[in-house]
Design an enzyme around this catalytic site. Sequence first.
Site, PDB file in Angstrom:
ATOM      1  N   ASP A  20     -34.911  58.606  27.302  1.00  0.00           N
ATOM      2  CA  ASP A  20     -33.460  58.516  27.451  1.00  0.00           C
ATOM      3  C   ASP A  20     -33.040  57.339  28.322  1.00  0.00           C
ATOM      4  OD1 ASP A  20     -33.301  61.011  26.029  1.00  0.00           O
ATOM      5  OD2 ASP A  20     -33.916  61.980  27.886  1.00  0.00           O
ATOM      6  N   HIS A  54     -31.609  59.104  19.874  1.00  0.00           N
ATOM      7  CA  HIS A  54     -31.178  57.738  20.209  1.00  0.00           C
ATOM      8  C   HIS A  54     -29.687  57.583  19.941  1.00  0.00           C
ATOM      9  CE1 HIS A  54     -35.501  56.019  19.666  1.00  0.00           C
ATOM     10  NE2 HIS A  54     -35.362  56.788  20.708  1.00  0.00           N
TER      11      HIS A  54
HETATM   12  P1  IMP Z   1     -41.734  68.062  22.683  1.00  0.00           P
HETATM   13  O1  IMP Z   1     -41.843  66.575  22.519  1.00  0.00           O
HETATM   14  O2  IMP Z   1     -40.601  68.651  21.888  1.00  0.00           O
HETATM   15  O3  IMP Z   1     -43.028  68.762  22.432  1.00  0.00           O
HETATM   16  O4  IMP Z   1     -41.359  68.350  24.228  1.00  0.00           O
HETATM   17  C1  IMP Z   1     -42.286  68.082  25.296  1.00  0.00           C
HETATM   18  C2  IMP Z   1     -41.541  67.540  26.527  1.00  0.00           C
HETATM   19  O5  IMP Z   1     -41.066  66.231  26.261  1.00  0.00           O
HETATM   20  C3  IMP Z   1     -40.299  68.350  26.937  1.00  0.00           C
HETATM   21  O6  IMP Z   1     -40.183  68.352  28.351  1.00  0.00           O
HETATM   22  C4  IMP Z   1     -39.160  67.587  26.303  1.00  0.00           C
HETATM   23  O7  IMP Z   1     -37.925  67.830  26.941  1.00  0.00           O
HETATM   24  C5  IMP Z   1     -39.655  66.153  26.490  1.00  0.00           C
HETATM   25  N1  IMP Z   1     -39.103  65.232  25.495  1.00  0.00           N
HETATM   26  C6  IMP Z   1     -39.456  65.118  24.203  1.00  0.00           C
HETATM   27  N2  IMP Z   1     -38.732  64.152  23.600  1.00  0.00           N
HETATM   28  C7  IMP Z   1     -37.933  63.631  24.528  1.00  0.00           C
HETATM   29  C8  IMP Z   1     -36.977  62.559  24.517  1.00  0.00           C
HETATM   30  O8  IMP Z   1     -36.743  61.864  23.512  1.00  0.00           O
HETATM   31  N3  IMP Z   1     -36.350  62.317  25.711  1.00  0.00           N
HETATM   32  C9  IMP Z   1     -36.620  63.018  26.848  1.00  0.00           C
HETATM   33  N4  IMP Z   1     -37.499  63.999  26.899  1.00  0.00           N
HETATM   34  C10 IMP Z   1     -38.165  64.310  25.754  1.00  0.00           C
END
Ligand code: IMP
Length: 474
Positions: A20, A54
Amino acid sequence: MTSISTENTSTVTVGMVWGDEGKAKVLTDNIAESLEAGRDVINPRFQGGANAGHTVYVRTESGIVEFISHMAPIGVASNCKIAEGPDVAFNPIQFWKEVSDAKKLFGFNNDIYLSERTGVLFDYHKKIDKLHEAEAGRVLGKKVGTTQSGIGPFYMDNARRTTRITLVDYVSPEFNSLLGKVMELKRQEIEAALALDNEDLRKAGVRSVSDYHDWIVAQHEGVRRELRPFVCRLEYILRRAIESGKTDVHVEGGQGSMLDVNMGTTPDQTASHLLATDALASLGLPRRAVKIIGVAKVCPTRVGGGYMPTLADDEFGAEMQKNSGEFGKTTGRARRVGYPDWVILRYAAMINDIDEIALTRIDNAQDRDIKVCIGYDTNGLGVSREVPMKLQGIIPFYDMKSYRWHLFDAPADLSDPIKVDVELKSRRKAVIDAGFDNLPADLIEYVRNQDKYVGKPVTMLSIGPTQGEMLRRH
Ligand code: IMP
Protein backbone atom coordinates in the site's frame (compact mmCIF):
# COMPACT_ATOMS: atom_id res chain seq x y z
CA MET A 1 21.22 -12.74 -29.53
CA THR A 2 20.47 -9.04 -30.09
CA SER A 3 22.10 -6.66 -27.63
CA ILE A 4 20.13 -5.02 -24.87
CA SER A 5 20.27 -1.31 -24.18
CA THR A 6 21.37 -0.45 -20.67
CA GLU A 7 19.64 2.91 -20.70
CA ASN A 8 17.16 1.38 -18.26
CA THR A 9 13.96 2.96 -19.44
CA SER A 10 12.25 -0.26 -18.34
CA THR A 11 11.48 -0.67 -14.65
CA VAL A 12 10.46 -3.09 -11.93
CA THR A 13 8.40 -1.35 -9.22
CA VAL A 14 8.04 -2.95 -5.81
CA GLY A 15 6.71 -1.92 -2.41
CA MET A 16 9.46 -1.64 0.21
CA VAL A 17 7.58 -2.34 3.43
CA TRP A 18 4.09 -3.81 4.06
CA GLY A 19 2.38 -2.83 0.83
CA ASP A 20 0.00 0.00 0.00
CA GLU A 21 2.93 2.36 -0.60
CA GLY A 22 1.51 3.86 -3.79
CA LYS A 23 3.11 1.59 -6.42
CA ALA A 24 0.19 2.10 -8.80
CA LYS A 25 0.65 5.86 -8.75
CA VAL A 26 4.40 5.58 -9.42
CA LEU A 27 3.82 3.06 -12.22
CA THR A 28 1.13 5.20 -13.79
CA ASP A 29 3.49 8.18 -13.83
CA ASN A 30 6.31 6.14 -15.35
CA ILE A 31 3.98 4.59 -17.94
CA ALA A 32 2.76 8.09 -18.87
CA GLU A 33 6.35 9.31 -19.25
CA SER A 34 7.20 6.42 -21.61
CA LEU A 35 4.03 6.93 -23.68
CA GLU A 36 4.67 10.68 -23.92
CA ALA A 37 8.19 9.92 -25.17
CA GLY A 38 6.58 7.93 -27.99
CA ARG A 39 7.63 4.52 -26.66
CA ASP A 40 5.50 1.40 -26.61
CA VAL A 41 4.73 0.07 -23.10
CA ILE A 42 4.01 -3.38 -21.67
CA ASN A 43 2.94 -3.51 -18.02
CA PRO A 44 3.23 -7.05 -16.57
CA ARG A 45 2.10 -7.96 -13.07
CA PHE A 46 4.59 -10.50 -11.65
CA GLN A 47 3.20 -12.08 -8.45
CA GLY A 48 0.37 -12.20 -5.91
CA GLY A 49 -3.28 -12.05 -6.78
CA ALA A 50 -6.46 -10.26 -5.82
CA ASN A 51 -5.05 -9.74 -2.31
CA ALA A 52 -3.51 -6.57 -3.76
CA GLY A 53 -5.54 -3.40 -4.12
CA HIS A 54 -4.03 -0.80 -6.43
CA THR A 55 -5.71 2.60 -6.50
CA VAL A 56 -5.17 5.39 -9.00
CA TYR A 57 -6.92 8.71 -9.46
CA VAL A 58 -7.23 9.37 -13.17
CA ARG A 59 -8.14 12.74 -14.64
CA THR A 60 -10.80 12.29 -17.32
CA GLU A 61 -13.01 14.75 -19.21
CA SER A 62 -15.71 14.27 -16.58
CA GLY A 63 -13.37 14.87 -13.61
CA ILE A 64 -11.25 12.58 -11.47
CA VAL A 65 -12.13 8.90 -11.44
CA GLU A 66 -10.98 6.58 -8.64
CA PHE A 67 -10.00 3.22 -10.12
CA ILE A 68 -9.09 0.22 -7.99
CA SER A 69 -7.59 -2.88 -9.51
CA HIS A 70 -6.93 -6.10 -7.66
CA MET A 71 -5.98 -8.38 -10.52
CA ALA A 72 -5.49 -6.38 -13.72
CA PRO A 73 -2.17 -4.51 -14.07
CA ILE A 74 -2.76 -0.82 -13.45
CA GLY A 75 -1.79 -0.05 -17.08
CA VAL A 76 -5.42 -0.79 -18.02
CA ALA A 77 -6.16 2.73 -16.81
CA SER A 78 -3.41 4.14 -19.10
CA ASN A 79 -4.41 2.00 -22.08
CA CYS A 80 -0.95 0.45 -22.50
CA LYS A 81 -0.30 -3.24 -23.19
CA ILE A 82 -0.75 -5.42 -20.11
CA ALA A 83 0.50 -8.87 -19.08
CA GLU A 84 0.30 -11.45 -16.28
CA GLY A 85 3.43 -13.41 -15.35
CA PRO A 86 3.83 -17.09 -14.34
CA ASP A 87 4.10 -16.36 -10.61
CA VAL A 88 0.74 -14.57 -10.40
CA ALA A 89 -2.18 -16.16 -8.51
CA PHE A 90 -4.49 -15.48 -11.40
CA ASN A 91 -8.19 -15.01 -10.76
CA PRO A 92 -9.59 -14.89 -14.33
CA ILE A 93 -13.09 -13.73 -13.35
CA GLN A 94 -11.79 -10.78 -11.36
CA PHE A 95 -9.26 -9.96 -14.10
CA TRP A 96 -11.87 -9.91 -16.86
CA LYS A 97 -14.26 -7.79 -14.79
CA GLU A 98 -11.56 -5.17 -14.21
CA VAL A 99 -10.50 -5.17 -17.86
CA SER A 100 -14.15 -4.71 -18.85
CA ASP A 101 -14.51 -1.82 -16.35
CA ALA A 102 -11.38 -0.20 -17.81
CA LYS A 103 -12.83 -0.53 -21.32
CA LYS A 104 -15.89 1.44 -20.22
CA LEU A 105 -14.07 3.99 -18.08
CA PHE A 106 -10.87 4.64 -20.04
CA GLY A 107 -11.49 3.05 -23.43
CA PHE A 108 -8.90 0.33 -22.77
CA ASN A 109 -8.42 -1.54 -26.04
CA ASN A 110 -4.76 -2.56 -26.03
CA ASP A 111 -3.03 -5.95 -26.19
CA ILE A 112 -3.23 -8.47 -23.37
CA TYR A 113 -0.53 -11.14 -22.81
CA LEU A 114 -1.20 -13.94 -20.36
CA SER A 115 1.67 -16.36 -19.71
CA GLU A 116 0.73 -19.95 -20.53
CA ARG A 117 2.58 -20.87 -17.32
CA THR A 118 0.38 -18.77 -15.01
CA GLY A 119 -1.64 -20.80 -12.48
CA VAL A 120 -5.36 -20.21 -12.05
CA LEU A 121 -6.92 -19.45 -8.68
CA PHE A 122 -10.36 -21.01 -8.16
CA ASP A 123 -13.15 -20.45 -5.67
CA TYR A 124 -12.02 -23.46 -3.61
CA HIS A 125 -8.73 -21.69 -2.87
CA LYS A 126 -10.70 -18.94 -1.15
CA LYS A 127 -12.83 -21.40 0.83
CA ILE A 128 -9.69 -23.33 1.87
CA ASP A 129 -8.03 -20.02 2.90
CA LYS A 130 -10.99 -19.50 5.25
CA LEU A 131 -10.62 -23.06 6.52
CA HIS A 132 -6.87 -22.63 7.15
CA GLU A 133 -7.49 -19.42 9.05
CA ALA A 134 -10.13 -21.11 11.22
CA GLU A 135 -7.70 -23.98 11.91
CA ALA A 136 -4.86 -21.59 12.75
CA GLY A 137 -7.17 -19.78 15.16
CA ARG A 138 -8.21 -23.05 16.83
CA VAL A 139 -4.77 -24.68 17.08
CA LEU A 140 -2.38 -21.72 17.38
CA GLY A 141 -4.78 -19.20 18.90
CA LYS A 142 -3.67 -16.77 16.18
CA LYS A 143 -4.65 -16.28 12.55
CA VAL A 144 -2.46 -14.84 9.79
CA GLY A 145 -5.19 -12.31 9.08
CA THR A 146 -5.23 -13.05 5.35
CA THR A 147 -7.32 -11.18 2.81
CA GLN A 148 -9.17 -14.51 2.23
CA SER A 149 -8.40 -14.25 -1.48
CA GLY A 150 -7.07 -17.84 -1.57
CA ILE A 151 -3.40 -16.87 -1.93
CA GLY A 152 -1.79 -19.34 0.50
CA PRO A 153 -3.76 -22.38 -0.75
CA PHE A 154 -3.06 -21.37 -4.37
CA TYR A 155 0.72 -21.36 -3.89
CA MET A 156 0.48 -24.67 -2.00
CA ASP A 157 -1.10 -26.16 -5.14
CA ASN A 158 1.65 -24.68 -7.28
CA ALA A 159 4.29 -26.35 -5.12
CA ARG A 160 2.39 -29.67 -5.20
CA ARG A 161 2.37 -29.47 -9.05
CA THR A 162 -0.29 -32.15 -9.58
CA THR A 163 -2.97 -29.74 -8.36
CA ARG A 164 -1.87 -26.73 -10.38
CA ILE A 165 -3.97 -25.72 -13.39
CA THR A 166 -2.06 -23.37 -15.68
CA LEU A 167 -3.63 -21.05 -18.23
CA VAL A 168 -2.66 -23.26 -21.14
CA ASP A 169 -4.84 -26.05 -19.66
CA TYR A 170 -7.51 -23.63 -18.44
CA VAL A 171 -8.34 -22.52 -21.99
CA SER A 172 -8.09 -26.03 -23.49
CA PRO A 173 -11.07 -28.39 -24.14
CA GLU A 174 -9.66 -30.74 -21.44
CA PHE A 175 -10.29 -28.20 -18.69
CA ASN A 176 -13.49 -29.70 -17.24
CA SER A 177 -12.02 -33.14 -16.84
CA LEU A 178 -8.70 -31.82 -15.48
CA LEU A 179 -10.52 -29.71 -12.91
CA GLY A 180 -12.46 -32.83 -11.85
CA LYS A 181 -9.21 -34.75 -11.29
CA VAL A 182 -7.59 -31.90 -9.37
CA MET A 183 -10.67 -31.58 -7.16
CA GLU A 184 -10.54 -35.35 -6.56
CA LEU A 185 -6.91 -35.02 -5.39
CA LYS A 186 -8.04 -32.24 -3.07
CA ARG A 187 -11.30 -33.93 -2.03
CA GLN A 188 -10.62 -34.12 1.72
CA GLU A 189 -9.78 -30.47 2.03
CA ILE A 190 -12.55 -29.31 -0.27
CA GLU A 191 -15.09 -31.32 1.73
CA ALA A 192 -13.83 -29.75 4.96
CA ALA A 193 -14.08 -26.29 3.37
CA LEU A 194 -17.59 -27.01 2.12
CA ALA A 195 -18.62 -27.91 5.66
CA LEU A 196 -18.02 -24.27 6.68
CA ASP A 197 -20.92 -21.89 6.25
CA ASN A 198 -20.58 -20.70 2.63
CA GLU A 199 -23.64 -18.62 1.95
CA ASP A 200 -23.00 -18.33 -1.82
CA LEU A 201 -22.79 -22.10 -2.26
CA ARG A 202 -25.80 -22.71 -0.01
CA LYS A 203 -27.88 -20.32 -2.12
CA ALA A 204 -26.65 -22.00 -5.34
CA GLY A 205 -27.65 -25.44 -3.99
CA VAL A 206 -24.06 -26.79 -3.98
CA ARG A 207 -24.06 -29.83 -1.65
CA SER A 208 -21.21 -32.05 -2.84
CA VAL A 209 -17.77 -31.85 -4.45
CA SER A 210 -19.38 -32.91 -7.72
CA ASP A 211 -21.97 -30.06 -7.53
CA TYR A 212 -19.13 -27.71 -6.69
CA HIS A 213 -17.15 -28.83 -9.76
CA ASP A 214 -20.13 -28.15 -12.04
CA TRP A 215 -20.71 -24.78 -10.39
CA ILE A 216 -17.05 -23.74 -10.97
CA VAL A 217 -17.15 -24.95 -14.59
CA ALA A 218 -20.28 -22.88 -15.26
CA GLN A 219 -18.75 -19.81 -13.58
CA HIS A 220 -15.66 -19.95 -15.83
CA GLU A 221 -17.15 -20.95 -19.16
CA GLY A 222 -17.53 -17.48 -20.67
CA VAL A 223 -14.24 -16.11 -19.32
CA ARG A 224 -12.27 -19.09 -20.63
CA ARG A 225 -13.51 -18.32 -24.12
CA GLU A 226 -12.65 -14.62 -23.78
CA LEU A 227 -9.12 -15.24 -22.50
CA ARG A 228 -8.11 -17.98 -24.95
CA PRO A 229 -6.58 -15.62 -27.58
CA PHE A 230 -4.30 -13.96 -25.03
CA VAL A 231 -2.43 -17.01 -23.71
CA CYS A 232 1.19 -16.86 -24.88
CA ARG A 233 4.88 -17.50 -24.17
CA LEU A 234 5.30 -14.27 -22.28
CA GLU A 235 9.04 -14.52 -21.60
CA TYR A 236 9.84 -14.45 -25.34
CA ILE A 237 7.44 -11.56 -25.97
CA LEU A 238 9.05 -9.49 -23.22
CA ARG A 239 12.56 -10.32 -24.39
CA ARG A 240 11.78 -9.33 -27.97
CA ALA A 241 10.13 -6.14 -26.72
CA ILE A 242 13.19 -5.16 -24.70
CA GLU A 243 15.55 -6.02 -27.53
CA SER A 244 13.55 -3.93 -29.99
CA GLY A 245 14.75 -0.81 -28.18
CA LYS A 246 11.32 0.73 -28.74
CA THR A 247 9.36 -0.74 -25.85
CA ASP A 248 9.53 -0.05 -22.13
CA VAL A 249 8.49 -2.91 -19.88
CA HIS A 250 7.15 -1.56 -16.58
CA VAL A 251 6.80 -4.50 -14.21
CA GLU A 252 4.30 -4.25 -11.36
CA GLY A 253 4.65 -5.86 -7.95
CA GLY A 254 1.88 -6.34 -5.43
CA GLN A 255 2.31 -6.06 -1.61
CA GLY A 256 5.64 -5.01 -0.08
CA SER A 257 9.01 -6.65 0.68
CA MET A 258 8.30 -7.22 4.37
CA LEU A 259 5.46 -9.56 3.38
CA ASP A 260 7.75 -11.73 1.21
CA VAL A 261 7.34 -15.42 2.01
CA ASN A 262 11.07 -15.87 2.73
CA MET A 263 12.52 -12.44 3.43
CA GLY A 264 9.56 -10.80 5.17
CA THR A 265 8.79 -10.70 8.86
CA THR A 266 7.52 -14.07 9.95
CA PRO A 267 4.86 -15.40 10.41
CA ASP A 268 2.57 -12.65 9.15
CA GLN A 269 3.58 -12.71 5.50
CA THR A 270 1.82 -13.38 2.28
CA ALA A 271 2.62 -16.59 0.38
CA SER A 272 4.39 -15.29 -2.75
CA HIS A 273 7.90 -14.23 -3.72
CA LEU A 274 7.66 -10.52 -4.20
CA LEU A 275 11.16 -9.11 -4.43
CA ALA A 276 12.25 -7.32 -7.60
CA THR A 277 14.79 -10.04 -8.35
CA ASP A 278 11.93 -12.59 -8.36
CA ALA A 279 10.27 -10.51 -11.07
CA LEU A 280 13.38 -10.85 -13.22
CA ALA A 281 13.49 -14.62 -12.67
CA SER A 282 9.84 -15.29 -13.42
CA LEU A 283 9.59 -12.99 -16.45
CA GLY A 284 12.94 -13.92 -17.95
CA LEU A 285 14.17 -10.34 -17.85
CA PRO A 286 17.85 -9.41 -17.70
CA ARG A 287 18.90 -7.31 -14.69
CA ARG A 288 20.89 -4.91 -16.86
CA ALA A 289 17.77 -3.92 -18.82
CA VAL A 290 15.73 -2.60 -15.91
CA LYS A 291 15.85 0.03 -13.24
CA ILE A 292 14.50 -1.26 -9.91
CA ILE A 293 12.29 1.26 -8.14
CA GLY A 294 11.32 0.80 -4.51
CA VAL A 295 8.25 2.66 -3.30
CA ALA A 296 7.96 3.78 0.33
CA LYS A 297 5.52 5.98 2.19
CA VAL A 298 7.02 8.52 4.60
CA CYS A 299 5.03 6.76 7.33
CA PRO A 300 4.66 3.00 6.74
CA THR A 301 1.32 1.28 7.27
CA ARG A 302 0.30 -2.30 7.92
CA VAL A 303 -3.06 -3.94 7.34
CA GLY A 304 -3.99 -7.29 8.90
CA GLY A 305 -1.91 -9.00 11.59
CA GLY A 306 1.76 -8.62 12.35
CA TYR A 307 4.14 -6.59 14.43
CA MET A 308 5.30 -3.07 13.46
CA PRO A 309 8.39 -1.82 15.28
CA THR A 310 7.52 1.87 14.83
CA LEU A 311 3.74 1.58 15.38
CA ALA A 312 2.41 5.07 16.17
CA ASP A 313 -0.11 4.04 18.79
CA ASP A 314 -0.77 7.68 19.65
CA GLU A 315 -2.38 10.89 18.42
CA PHE A 316 0.11 11.12 15.55
CA GLY A 317 -0.87 7.67 14.25
CA ALA A 318 -4.60 8.31 14.66
CA GLU A 319 -4.37 11.65 12.82
CA MET A 320 -2.26 10.23 9.99
CA GLN A 321 -4.67 7.32 9.59
CA LYS A 322 -7.64 9.67 9.32
CA ASN A 323 -5.96 12.33 7.21
CA SER A 324 -4.60 9.81 4.72
CA GLY A 325 -7.71 7.60 4.62
CA GLU A 326 -5.67 4.56 5.59
CA PHE A 327 -8.21 1.82 5.02
CA GLY A 328 -7.42 -1.29 2.94
CA LYS A 329 -8.93 -1.34 -0.55
CA THR A 330 -9.21 -5.14 -0.55
CA THR A 331 -10.80 -5.79 2.84
CA GLY A 332 -11.75 -2.33 4.16
CA ARG A 333 -9.68 -2.94 7.31
CA ALA A 334 -7.95 0.01 8.98
CA ARG A 335 -4.23 0.25 8.24
CA ARG A 336 -2.07 0.87 11.30
CA VAL A 337 0.37 3.75 10.82
CA GLY A 338 3.98 3.87 11.97
CA TYR A 339 6.78 6.45 12.24
CA PRO A 340 9.35 6.37 9.43
CA ASP A 341 11.54 3.27 9.73
CA TRP A 342 14.84 3.68 7.89
CA VAL A 343 16.16 0.35 9.23
CA ILE A 344 13.53 -1.49 7.20
CA LEU A 345 14.08 0.72 4.15
CA ARG A 346 17.80 -0.04 4.21
CA TYR A 347 17.04 -3.78 4.39
CA ALA A 348 14.46 -3.56 1.58
CA ALA A 349 16.92 -1.64 -0.62
CA MET A 350 19.46 -4.40 -0.10
CA ILE A 351 17.26 -7.46 -0.69
CA ASN A 352 15.56 -5.96 -3.76
CA ASP A 353 18.77 -4.58 -5.29
CA ILE A 354 16.94 -1.26 -5.51
CA ASP A 355 18.36 1.50 -7.72
CA GLU A 356 16.04 4.37 -6.82
CA ILE A 357 13.32 5.17 -4.30
CA ALA A 358 9.96 6.87 -4.81
CA LEU A 359 8.81 8.48 -1.57
CA THR A 360 5.04 8.90 -1.32
CA ARG A 361 2.48 10.72 0.86
CA ILE A 362 4.82 13.63 1.51
CA ASP A 363 1.80 15.96 1.49
CA ASN A 364 -0.05 13.92 4.11
CA ALA A 365 2.94 14.07 6.44
CA GLN A 366 3.25 17.87 6.37
CA ASP A 367 2.80 20.08 9.46
CA ARG A 368 3.73 17.31 11.90
CA ASP A 369 6.80 16.53 13.96
CA ILE A 370 8.24 13.44 12.36
CA LYS A 371 10.71 11.28 14.24
CA VAL A 372 12.72 8.60 12.48
CA CYS A 373 13.75 5.12 13.58
CA ILE A 374 17.46 4.59 12.90
CA GLY A 375 18.11 1.40 14.90
CA TYR A 376 16.54 -1.61 16.57
CA ASP A 377 17.27 -2.52 20.15
CA THR A 378 16.91 -6.30 20.15
CA ASN A 379 16.18 -7.75 23.59
CA GLY A 380 18.62 -5.42 25.31
CA LEU A 381 21.51 -6.70 23.16
CA GLY A 382 22.30 -3.24 21.85
CA VAL A 383 21.20 -1.11 18.95
CA SER A 384 21.54 -2.69 15.53
CA ARG A 385 20.87 -1.51 11.96
CA GLU A 386 19.86 -5.01 10.85
CA VAL A 387 16.35 -6.48 10.54
CA PRO A 388 15.90 -9.85 12.27
CA MET A 389 13.38 -12.40 11.04
CA LYS A 390 11.12 -11.89 14.05
CA LEU A 391 10.26 -8.32 14.95
CA GLN A 392 8.53 -9.15 18.24
CA GLY A 393 10.26 -7.57 21.21
CA ILE A 394 12.20 -4.99 19.22
CA ILE A 395 12.43 -1.52 20.70
CA PRO A 396 12.79 1.18 18.03
CA PHE A 397 15.65 3.60 18.52
CA TYR A 398 14.75 7.09 17.24
CA ASP A 399 17.09 9.82 16.03
CA MET A 400 17.25 12.91 18.27
CA LYS A 401 16.39 15.09 15.30
CA SER A 402 12.80 15.34 14.18
CA TYR A 403 11.56 16.95 10.96
CA ARG A 404 8.63 19.22 10.12
CA TRP A 405 7.72 20.66 6.71
CA HIS A 406 4.95 22.74 5.19
CA LEU A 407 4.32 22.44 1.45
CA PHE A 408 1.07 24.36 1.00
CA ASP A 409 -2.02 25.33 2.97
CA ALA A 410 -4.47 22.41 2.98
CA PRO A 411 -7.47 21.06 4.90
CA ALA A 412 -6.62 18.78 7.82
CA ASP A 413 -8.49 15.91 6.16
CA LEU A 414 -7.01 14.81 2.82
CA SER A 415 -8.63 11.38 2.89
CA ASP A 416 -10.89 12.04 -0.09
CA PRO A 417 -8.61 13.17 -2.94
CA ILE A 418 -11.54 14.02 -5.22
CA LYS A 419 -13.04 16.44 -2.67
CA VAL A 420 -9.87 18.50 -2.23
CA ASP A 421 -8.62 18.35 -5.82
CA VAL A 422 -9.98 21.72 -7.04
CA GLU A 423 -8.56 23.53 -4.02
CA LEU A 424 -5.15 21.86 -4.08
CA LYS A 425 -4.17 21.01 -7.63
CA SER A 426 -2.62 24.40 -8.45
CA ARG A 427 -0.79 24.51 -5.09
CA ARG A 428 0.66 21.07 -5.72
CA LYS A 429 1.67 22.05 -9.23
CA ALA A 430 3.47 25.14 -7.92
CA VAL A 431 5.54 22.97 -5.55
CA ILE A 432 6.41 20.53 -8.34
CA ASP A 433 7.29 23.31 -10.80
CA ALA A 434 9.59 24.96 -8.24
CA GLY A 435 11.67 21.76 -8.09
CA PHE A 436 13.51 19.85 -5.39
CA ASP A 437 15.89 22.62 -4.35
CA ASN A 438 12.98 24.88 -3.44
CA LEU A 439 11.26 22.40 -1.13
CA PRO A 440 11.14 23.27 2.60
CA ALA A 441 14.61 22.94 4.17
CA ASP A 442 13.55 20.22 6.62
CA LEU A 443 12.12 18.07 3.82
CA ILE A 444 15.31 18.43 1.78
CA GLU A 445 17.33 17.44 4.83
CA TYR A 446 14.98 14.51 5.53
CA VAL A 447 15.46 13.18 1.98
CA ARG A 448 19.23 13.67 2.03
CA ASN A 449 19.57 11.96 5.41
CA GLN A 450 17.38 9.07 4.27
CA ASP A 451 19.52 8.72 1.11
CA LYS A 452 22.66 8.51 3.25
CA TYR A 453 21.19 6.01 5.70
CA VAL A 454 19.50 3.74 3.16
CA GLY A 455 22.26 3.96 0.57
CA LYS A 456 19.94 4.55 -2.41
CA PRO A 457 18.58 7.91 -3.55
CA VAL A 458 15.02 9.19 -3.53
CA THR A 459 14.39 10.26 -7.13
CA MET A 460 10.62 10.67 -7.08
CA LEU A 461 8.60 12.54 -4.44
CA SER A 462 4.84 12.12 -4.55
CA ILE A 463 3.05 15.15 -3.17
CA GLY A 464 -0.48 14.42 -4.38
CA PRO A 465 -2.59 11.41 -5.31
CA THR A 466 -3.37 12.09 -8.99
CA GLN A 467 -1.26 11.21 -11.98
CA GLY A 468 1.55 13.68 -12.58
CA GLU A 469 1.65 14.97 -9.00
CA MET A 470 5.22 13.73 -8.71
CA LEU A 471 8.35 15.77 -8.25
CA ARG A 472 11.30 14.22 -10.04
CA ARG A 473 14.76 14.83 -8.59
CA HIS A 474 17.48 14.54 -11.17
P1 IMP B 1 -2.78 -13.05 2.09
O1 IMP B 1 -1.83 -12.45 1.10
O2 IMP B 1 -4.22 -12.80 1.74
O3 IMP B 1 -2.50 -14.49 2.36
O4 IMP B 1 -2.55 -12.28 3.50
C1 IMP B 1 -1.33 -12.42 4.25
C2 IMP B 1 -0.95 -11.08 4.90
O5 IMP B 1 -0.53 -10.17 3.89
C3 IMP B 1 -2.09 -10.37 5.64
O6 IMP B 1 -1.57 -9.71 6.78
C4 IMP B 1 -2.61 -9.37 4.63
O7 IMP B 1 -3.29 -8.29 5.23
C5 IMP B 1 -1.29 -8.96 3.97
N1 IMP B 1 -1.48 -8.48 2.60
C6 IMP B 1 -1.73 -9.21 1.50
N2 IMP B 1 -1.83 -8.42 0.41
C7 IMP B 1 -1.62 -7.17 0.83
C8 IMP B 1 -1.56 -5.91 0.15
O8 IMP B 1 -1.69 -5.79 -1.09
N3 IMP B 1 -1.30 -4.82 0.94
C9 IMP B 1 -1.09 -4.92 2.29
N4 IMP B 1 -1.13 -6.06 2.94
C10 IMP B 1 -1.39 -7.19 2.23
